[in-house]
Design an enzyme around this catalytic site. Structure first.
Site, PDB file in Angstrom:
ATOM      1  N   ASP A 337       0.845  -1.198   0.000  1.00  0.00           N
ATOM      2  CA  ASP A 337       0.000   0.000   0.000  1.00  0.00           C
ATOM      3  C   ASP A 337       0.880   1.248   0.000  1.00  0.00           C
ATOM      4  O   ASP A 337       2.049   1.226  -0.428  1.00  0.00           O
ATOM      5  CB  ASP A 337      -0.960  -0.072   1.210  1.00  0.00           C
ATOM      6  CG  ASP A 337      -2.279   0.631   0.981  1.00  0.00           C
ATOM      7  OD1 ASP A 337      -2.297   1.872   1.069  1.00  0.00           O
ATOM      8  OD2 ASP A 337      -3.289  -0.043   0.689  1.00  0.00           O
ATOM      9  N   ASP A 449      -6.097   5.177  -5.332  1.00  0.00           N
ATOM     10  CA  ASP A 449      -6.729   5.858  -4.196  1.00  0.00           C
ATOM     11  C   ASP A 449      -6.995   7.326  -4.511  1.00  0.00           C
ATOM     12  O   ASP A 449      -6.473   7.869  -5.497  1.00  0.00           O
ATOM     13  CB  ASP A 449      -5.777   5.738  -2.989  1.00  0.00           C
ATOM     14  CG  ASP A 449      -6.491   5.765  -1.660  1.00  0.00           C
ATOM     15  OD1 ASP A 449      -7.655   6.168  -1.615  1.00  0.00           O
ATOM     16  OD2 ASP A 449      -5.860   5.391  -0.641  1.00  0.00           O
ATOM     17  N   ASP A 519     -12.881   2.158   4.748  1.00  0.00           N
ATOM     18  CA  ASP A 519     -11.709   2.006   5.617  1.00  0.00           C
ATOM     19  C   ASP A 519     -12.116   1.421   6.965  1.00  0.00           C
ATOM     20  O   ASP A 519     -11.263   1.076   7.773  1.00  0.00           O
ATOM     21  CB  ASP A 519     -11.039   3.363   5.844  1.00  0.00           C
ATOM     22  CG  ASP A 519     -10.088   3.701   4.713  1.00  0.00           C
ATOM     23  OD1 ASP A 519      -9.852   2.841   3.848  1.00  0.00           O
ATOM     24  OD2 ASP A 519      -9.576   4.839   4.685  1.00  0.00           O
TER      25      ASP A 519
END
Ligand code: DGJ
Length: 700
Positions: A337, A449, A519
């Site tokens: 990530d 993202d 999230d």
């Protein structure tokens, strides 16, 4: 025939189970006639022209139009607002013609004075019970025409007393369901954040006392990833007028001579069998007509994502260590990530510099990718390409590449700025950098993202008089970028994420293979998020991780419950595997193996929301496909004195037998038994869950 037109100018659009009809009235207006269960004989549909008083009940306001504009004596919110160069701001039209090509009907409305037309498009998908709609506005004159509002579609729904279902929320708390009774006035859902964000979703669900298996439901989802608006207005004239499209709050589009503007599409349908058919019809449609077709039928891999384990503390060694542990669990994709690029040691720096950080990866990504591949997994990586930090080489070189108003201090969000995607130099830069990353490394998955909202739509690339079009041009720049990267790298799988579920929309679904749902991975909140999400988004697009964060706060939730919760979507693991015990790792490994044996059913099967978490502490859902039925049941809090919970299944074949194991004992029961009598599930304690896998017993 899915499209028929009668001699008295009635247009009937039929899908397998539904009909949608409108007609051209005596004034040349296109007026709505019917939306509901299927009617076959077009001759039975009688056009009713609205006539009478023009005083306080203007005829124009009472008509149920397929495309009503602002102006004349219309007082409901119309789906078009246009301004001509001489200051006239209404659209007086007549139907000028139509054309039909297979399942696609196009009707042209032409202004009686100005050289301006609107084309209404209807595409009928018979099998899936969906009608796609979009519009085009065409300036075929010399003078500029300004569009101030141009929704994708308008749906006048006959009657009163409807309810509207949508969601609301914020970061890590998205997809909270909200239901409103529409008595009078307008209910609007809107995003002004540049993306659809975590607030209301770009869709409408209108119903009257519907539940999962019964009741009339009208629904439509907008294929758009920017500012949107949905309005449901109960008019005083016995109909609810629903509009859906690009938000008009800060919108203006100038049409020069010969120019055309096309709206995004809406995918809409009617279900006479409640919310279940709505969700399943739209999911099937999405798979066949929206998702990137090369990957639509492929189940998603079980992934491991390192974000919650390492956050920005990414190094080659630490990721290798995690990769070994992830591979032992049976995960198929290892994803690094945020934190691998530029000077990205926290969220204050590095965005825009899509170069591998040499201190963290002295020999580039290759050693890590080789390690991941040698462990039998594919490799994936995180990017946030639309953003830049002030502390980055990109910003130092191009401070003018962001949206801003020259006379104001720039607004930061998560210490970052939004790049001006209306400028082709910017989209070229992003495409080249990400193309290089993907060309030089064996990367098979990208998590894309977006961690801030758009705030000030000013640009040094656009002229000030164009600023109100930036919101739309930004979305076009975004679509162009992802479309080009997909074209160059067709084998790569792309996930859309915006601080969780801020980018779940049917516009993104055209270019992405999955969405990061939220999230928030606390299974209690997550189950509720997932339930609402599943109303109009396919289960396959619901990425769900098992993490440690799920035990935050005072609650201690069993790992089994977390696994079952994540298995309801596309399973991922996000735990810090360095801290997990041997028992936990063994349990996760078992869960991953189980998930692989059921994932086709979960990701592509027919979904039944059997017990809603929004109404009860006992929540259950099932999926069925190709002879396999997967049931998940969750008990949040055991009721005093209650140790058995009755669960009646849905959607089974009544005369077919189903074999399954429950609490260690084998059973064979008929569909009729399971649906009518149901199963008593022994569940004792709080946070209990079960996964029951049933197989059809085939008899000759
Ligand atoms: C927000 C995402 O939703 C998270 O999963 C993670 O990728 C972070 N951004 C990284 O900054």
């Amino acid at each position: 025939m899915s499209i028929t037109i009668s001699k008295n100018k009635v247009y009937l659009l039929n899908t397998a189970h539904t009909s949608y009809a409108f007609f051209e009235d005596e004034d040349g207006i296109l007026a709505h006639l019917y939306w509901g269960k299927r009617i076959d004989d077009i001759e039975e549909l009688e056009p009713v022209t609205v006539t009478g008083e023009q005083g306080y009940h203007p005829v124009t306001d009472r008509k149920q139009e397929e495309c009503s504009s602002y102006g004349m004596m219309r007082y409901k919110e119309g789906s078009l607002k246009v301004a001509f160069s001489d200051g006239v701001r209404d659209f007086r039209y007549r139907v000028a013609g139509h054309s039909v090509e297979e399942n696609h009907l196009k009707i042209t409305l032409e202004d009686v004075h100005y050289k301006f037309r609107v084309h209404l498009h209807y595409i009928v998908y018979e099998e899936e019970d969906i009608i796609e709609r979009y519009r085009e506005a065409e300036n075929f004159g010399e003078d500029e025409v300004i569009l101030e509002r141009f929704h994708s579609a308008e749906y006048p729904i006959y009657g009163t007393g409807y309810s509207s279902l949508n969601c609301n929320g914020t970061w890590a708390d998205e997809f909270k369901p909200y239901s409103d009774t529409l008595n009078a006035g307008k209910k609007a859902y809107e995003s002004l954040r540049g993306s659809v964000a975590h607030v209301g979703s770009p869709y409408f669900i209108i119903h009257k006392d519907a539940d999962e298996t019964s009741g009339d439901v009208y629904f439509g989802a907008l294929s758009y990833s920017g500012n949107f608006k949905v309005v449901a207005e109960q008019t005083p004239y016995q109909f609810l007028n629903v509009l859906i499209g690009i938000s008009d709050t800060d919108f203006e589009w100038k049409l020069k001579a010969g120019e055309c503007f096309r709206t995004p599409s809406v995918y809409a349908g009617f279900s006479g069998e409640g919310f279940g058919a709505m969700s399943n019809n739209l999911s099937l449609f999405a798979r066949r007509h929206v998702m990137p077709q090369d990957k639509a039928e492929k189940p998603l891999r079980v992934l491991y994502n390192s974000w919650e384990a390492t956050t920005f503390d990414v190094t080659c060694e630490k990721q290798m260590e995690l990769a070994k542990k992830a591979a032992a669990l049976g995960t198929e994709l290892f994803v690094v990530d945020d934190g691998w690029f530029g000077e990205r040691n926290d969220d204050h720096a590095g965005l825009g510099d899509w170069y591998v950080n040499p201190k963290k990866f002295p020999q580039g990504l290759k050693p890590l990718i080789d390690c991941v591949k040698s462990l039998g997994m594919d490799f994936g990586i995180w990017i946030e390409p639309e953003m830049v930090n002030e502390d980055s080489d990109l910003y130092r070189a191009h401070p003018d590449w962001i949206y801003r108003y020259e006379t104001r201090p720039v607004l930061e969000g998560r210490y970052q700025y939004m790049l001006d995607l209306t400028n082709p130099a910017v989209t070229d830069y992003i495409i080249e950098r990400i193309d290089e990353l993907l060309s030089e490394n064996d990367i098979s998955y990208i998590k894309w993202d977006m961690n801030r909202a758009l705030g000030e739509c000013g640009s040094s690339f656009q002229k000030p008089e164009e600023f109100k079009s930036i919101w739309v041009k930004h979305v076009e720049g975004f679509y162009h970028t992802i479309r080009e990267l997909r074209r160059r790298h067709p084998d790569v799988e792309f996930e859309a994420c915006a601080s969780g579920g801020g980018r779940a929309d049917y516009g993104c679904m055209h270019y992405f293979d999955e969405f990061w749902t939220s999230d928030n991975t606390d299974p209690l909140v997550r189950l509720s998020i997932q339930e609402t999400y599943s109303y109009l988004y396919p289960v396959k697009y619901m990425r769900a991780w098992v993490t440690d964060a799920a035990s935050a706060g005072a609650r201690v939730i069993p790992l089994e419950f977390k696994l079952h919760c994540a298995m309801c979507g596309a399973l991922g693991i996000g735990m810090n595997l360095n801290k997990a015990t041997e028992e936990q790792l063994a349990e996760v490994k078992e869960g991953v193996a189980l998930y692989k044996s059921i994932r086709n059913t979960v990701q592509f099967g027919t979904l039944h929301r059997l017990k809603s978490l929004h109404r009860d502490d006992f929540h259950a859902l099932s999926y069925d496909r190709d002879g396999q039925v997967v049931v998940f049941a969750f008990l949040i809090r055991q009721a005093r004195g209650q140790e058995e919970y009755l669960l009646k299944l849905q959607g089974l074949k009544k005369d077919t037998k189903y074999r399954f194991t429950l609490d260690g004992k084998e059973y064979t029961k008929s569909g009729a038994y399971l649906m009518n009598h149901g199963l008593f599930l022994k569940m004792r304690g709080d946070y209990r869950s079960k996964c029951i896998v049933m197989e059809e017993v085939f008899t000759k």
